[in-house]
Design an enzyme around this catalytic site. Structure first.
Site, PDB file in Angstrom:
ATOM      1  N   HIS A 157      -9.851 -41.126  43.628  1.00  0.00           N
ATOM      2  CA  HIS A 157      -9.509 -42.507  43.990  1.00  0.00           C
ATOM      3  C   HIS A 157      -8.135 -42.825  43.413  1.00  0.00           C
ATOM      4  O   HIS A 157      -7.560 -42.047  42.664  1.00  0.00           O
ATOM      5  CB  HIS A 157     -10.548 -43.477  43.416  1.00  0.00           C
ATOM      6  CG  HIS A 157     -10.584 -43.467  41.914  1.00  0.00           C
ATOM      7  ND1 HIS A 157     -11.145 -42.427  41.192  1.00  0.00           N
ATOM      8  CD2 HIS A 157     -10.115 -44.341  40.991  1.00  0.00           C
ATOM      9  CE1 HIS A 157     -11.016 -42.663  39.893  1.00  0.00           C
ATOM     10  NE2 HIS A 157     -10.395 -43.820  39.745  1.00  0.00           N
TER      11      HIS A 157
ATOM     12  N   ASP B  90      -6.020 -46.289  41.492  1.00  0.00           N
ATOM     13  CA  ASP B  90      -6.436 -47.443  40.690  1.00  0.00           C
ATOM     14  C   ASP B  90      -5.916 -48.787  41.185  1.00  0.00           C
ATOM     15  O   ASP B  90      -6.404 -49.822  40.733  1.00  0.00           O
ATOM     16  CB  ASP B  90      -6.009 -47.240  39.231  1.00  0.00           C
ATOM     17  CG  ASP B  90      -6.844 -46.183  38.534  1.00  0.00           C
ATOM     18  OD1 ASP B  90      -7.982 -45.939  38.983  1.00  0.00           O
ATOM     19  OD2 ASP B  90      -6.358 -45.582  37.553  1.00  0.00           O
TER      20      ASP B  90
ATOM     21  N   HIS C  95      -6.717 -39.493  41.646  1.00  0.00           N
ATOM     22  CA  HIS C  95      -7.333 -38.663  40.614  1.00  0.00           C
ATOM     23  C   HIS C  95      -8.852 -38.815  40.628  1.00  0.00           C
ATOM     24  O   HIS C  95      -9.388 -39.766  41.214  1.00  0.00           O
ATOM     25  CB  HIS C  95      -6.803 -39.053  39.230  1.00  0.00           C
ATOM     26  CG  HIS C  95      -7.063 -40.490  38.879  1.00  0.00           C
ATOM     27  ND1 HIS C  95      -6.351 -41.540  39.419  1.00  0.00           N
ATOM     28  CD2 HIS C  95      -8.008 -41.072  38.073  1.00  0.00           C
ATOM     29  CE1 HIS C  95      -6.801 -42.688  38.959  1.00  0.00           C
ATOM     30  NE2 HIS C  95      -7.822 -42.440  38.146  1.00  0.00           N
TER      31      HIS C  95
ATOM     32  N   ARG D 274     -19.228 -36.499  27.443  1.00  0.00           N
ATOM     33  CA  ARG D 274     -17.763 -36.637  27.472  1.00  0.00           C
ATOM     34  C   ARG D 274     -17.419 -38.096  27.188  1.00  0.00           C
ATOM     35  O   ARG D 274     -17.816 -38.992  27.927  1.00  0.00           O
ATOM     36  CB  ARG D 274     -17.250 -36.233  28.858  1.00  0.00           C
ATOM     37  CG  ARG D 274     -15.780 -36.484  29.158  1.00  0.00           C
ATOM     38  CD  ARG D 274     -15.598 -36.304  30.659  1.00  0.00           C
ATOM     39  NE  ARG D 274     -14.226 -36.281  31.113  1.00  0.00           N
ATOM     40  CZ  ARG D 274     -13.533 -37.339  31.507  1.00  0.00           C
ATOM     41  NH1 ARG D 274     -14.089 -38.543  31.447  1.00  0.00           N
ATOM     42  NH2 ARG D 274     -12.295 -37.201  31.945  1.00  0.00           N
TER      43      ARG D 274
END
Length: 653
Positions: A495, A497, A566, A576
């Site tokens: 996507h 931002d 990204h 994570r």
């Protein structure tokens, strides 16, 4: 035109004089000298048939005009060091202390902020501005740049008006802003001429002196468009402000259906980018709306500026090629055909190197690991050393505390994949949990300072001016039930931002519901003891262009548009954790939670100072502060900047 004093509140003011008189007088004197030089520049036109004759006659006219109004040059000529002092806004640092002593807190905060925006990594002024924010009677509007050109406020007002579909008011603001910008640009170019202090001057032939002087004047004029556009503290602008004005005006006139005005602006933009297909297509569309071939030409003031700029560039490239005098062209729109063929490869290489270098980083421990070129893109960079192992452990400990409390960090199914769980904790949530004893105060405060550190790095590397938080959150993604080899889905799909990605059209549409106000994004990683979870960048069509492996203290920064689409690969084992960050240059779209978080941090620091009478250290930029006599705990530190030599987590607290 001197301004002497001390940066310490404990030092007495000049005997028998109102505090800050010399600094205020120096600023007024500087404005008076510049005003005279501008008037003389208008009066002394270029005369003479030959270039040498024209230069000499204008120089004689300028000198005579300035002498008549100001006296001998020794009375007003600035040395290079003095010019640098004024450029960095040093008088305002002394003025803020004088205003503080006179209990003029609004003026003191404004003067301090004016110095701060030009010296954002100066430890003393960072601490002073932080303390002003805690004082009674100081409001948010007090933090204003007293040297900000009028066009910047007008331009900032116009941007949201276009988004709110209020084109009439937006166009009026933009026209006023453009007029102000061109006036400021004209003044800057006029001030390029005149007397300068030259150090270590040696005897040279007269033609050589004329060539060097005239090339310096031309280079100064070329830099004006850049310097007028810069936010204080920047080395280069992220946008061409003149072109940005025209682009927004074209959009505004199109919304109004004022097709002739839109066509005129489009023709003006074509002076900068004559082969731009989007502009040419827009112009054809306006002509169809008008049902005739448009006879309208570009605006004369824009055309005149472009003609003059190109004429200057040709001369400068000539002296660069034949006289060995260097010239760094500040404009990206310069047509390649005016650059001598022998210089084109060199100039391409210099521009690429400048793009790679980015801005200066304020922290010695932070290094550039992957440059934009190494990441196969633009406006993206990977930095290491932003956090130490100890600091990462502290933030991971905060995650555990918040999770154990049951108040936050609750695990829920990820909205992007059925194979992972996701947790989130905002800075404000962490700070509010301190009062209930759910989390450690030092860890919660350090989350605030870690995000501030990332913001400062984004500002510095991209030289983006003042950035505000649009949103930030500590996010953990956990794989469900052990290893999940062979997954083809993503932890977070590809996507952009601030726009809606359209892979088929290879476009990214900057329109709601996208967060179009976001300018830069970041990921600050806390660990690497998991499987999968790499950050990847793609082209518009989905082709992967770069991948980054998370690790403690690694910060990936990038512009928020489609150029940096990204996603995150599947997390197939472990958890994570990273701090996700979005920044905006628009104060209007600044995150309100951040303001509340800042008040909590600065308010607690003030109380801690009163209770313990110990120095408070706010982030890596805040200086050590001591109090003396009965001046009180709210006052600015007034201490000089000191270089940090060590860094521990306690330094942030």
């Amino acid at each position: 035109m001197s301004c002497s004093g001390t940066g310490s509140l404990s030092s007495p003011g000049a005997s028998g004089r109102r505090p800050g008189t010399s600094c205020g007088g120096a600023l007024r004197s500087l404005r008076a000298v510049r005003g005279v030089r501008l008037r003389c520049g208008e009066e002394c036109g270029l005369r003479g048939a030959q270039l040498e004759e024209a230069v000499m006659e204008r120089a004689d006219c300028l000198l005579s005009c300035e002498r008549l109004r100001l006296g001998e040059p020794t009375l007003y000529r600035l040395t290079q060091d003095t010019e640098k002092t004024f450029h960095k806004g040093a008088p305002y640092n002394y003025l803020q202390l004088a205003h503080y002593r006179l209990e003029e807190l609004d003026e003191a905060a404004a003067a301090a902020y004016t110095f701060y925006v030009r010296n954002p990594h100066h430890e003393q002024i960072h601490g002073d501005v932080t303390r002003y924010r805690t004082m009674k009677g100081v409001e948010e509007r007090s933090f204003r740049d007293l040297e900000e050109p009028p066009y910047k406020a007008l331009f900032a007002q116009a941007l949201p008006l276009l988004s709110q579909e209020r084109p009439t008011t937006a166009v009026l603001r933009l026209e006023e802003s453009l007029s102000s910008f061109l006036s400021t640009l004209h003044d800057c170019r006029t001030l390029c001429e005149g007397l300068r202090e030259h150090e270590n001057e040696t005897h040279r032939d007269f033609p050589e002196v004329i060539a060097e002087y005239y090339s310096q004047v031309l280079q100064c004029k070329q830099r004006c468009a850049l310097e007028v556009s810069l936010t204080p503290g920047q080395k280069r602008s992220t946008q061409d402000v003149l072109v940005s004005h025209l682009q927004l005006l074209q959009r505004g006139y199109s919304q109004l259906g004022a097709w002739e005005s839109a066509a005129q602006i489009a023709r003006s933009l074509l002076l900068f980018y004559p082969r731009n297909e989007t502009l040419l297509e827009s112009l054809r569309g306006y002509e169809q709306k008008l049902q005739r071939k448009s006879e309208i030409r570009a605006r004369e003031n824009i055309a005149s500026y472009v003609r003059q700029a190109l004429s200057e560039k040709k001369l400068l490239y000539y002296v660069m090629e034949n006289l060995g005098i260097d010239f760094q062209d500040p404009d990206l729109w310069t047509p390649e055909e005016i650059i001598p063929e022998s210089l084109r490869e060199r100039i391409r290489a210099e521009r690429a190197a400048a793009e790679e270098a980015g801005g200066l980083l304020p922290y010695e421990e932070v290094t550039v690991t992957l440059t934009p070129r190494q990441m196969n893109g633009t406006s993206r960079v990977t930095l290491d050393g932003v956090l130490t192992d100890e600091e990462c452990e502290a933030l991971l400990g905060l995650v555990q505390e918040a999770e154990a409390s049951g108040e936050a960090m609750k695990r829920r199914r990820s909205p992007h994949t059925a194979h992972e769980q996701i947790q989130g904790l905002t800075v404000l949530q962490a700070l509010q949990m301190v009062s209930s004893g759910s989390v450690d105060r030092h860890r919660a405060h350090f989350l605030y300072h870690a995000t501030e550190r990332a913001r400062v790095l984004a500002q510095s590397y991209f030289e983006a001016g003042t950035l505000h938080f649009s949103y930030s959150q500590l996010v953990c993604r956990s794989a469900i039930a052990g290893e999940q080899e062979g997954r083809s889905d993503f932890s977070h799909p590809v996507h952009a931002d601030n726009c809606i990605l359209d892979p088929e059209e290879k476009e990214c549409w900057r329109e709601p519901p996208a967060y179009i106000h976001r300018d830069y994004s970041g990921m600050l990683y806390l660990n690497d003891d998991f499987q999968g979870g790499d950050l990847l960048f793609t082209e518009m069509d989905g082709t992967v262009s770069a991948e980054v492996r998370p690790r403690c203290g690694r910060l990936v920064l990038f512009s928020s548009g489609g150029e940096n689409a990204h996603g995150v690969r599947a997390v197939t084992r472990g958890r994570r954790c990273a701090i996700t960050l979005w920044f905006t240059g628009s104060a209007e779209h600044a995150e309100q939670e951040r303001i509340k978080a800042r008040r909590i941090v600065t308010g607690e620091v003030s109380k801690a100072k009163e209770a313990e009478d110990k120095p408070a250290r706010i982030g890596r930029e805040t200086s050590r502060t001591t109090t003396s006599g009965n001046e009180g705990t709210e006052k600015p530190s007034g201490r000089q900047q000191r270089r940090r030599v060590a860094r521990k987590i306690r330094d942030e607290l």
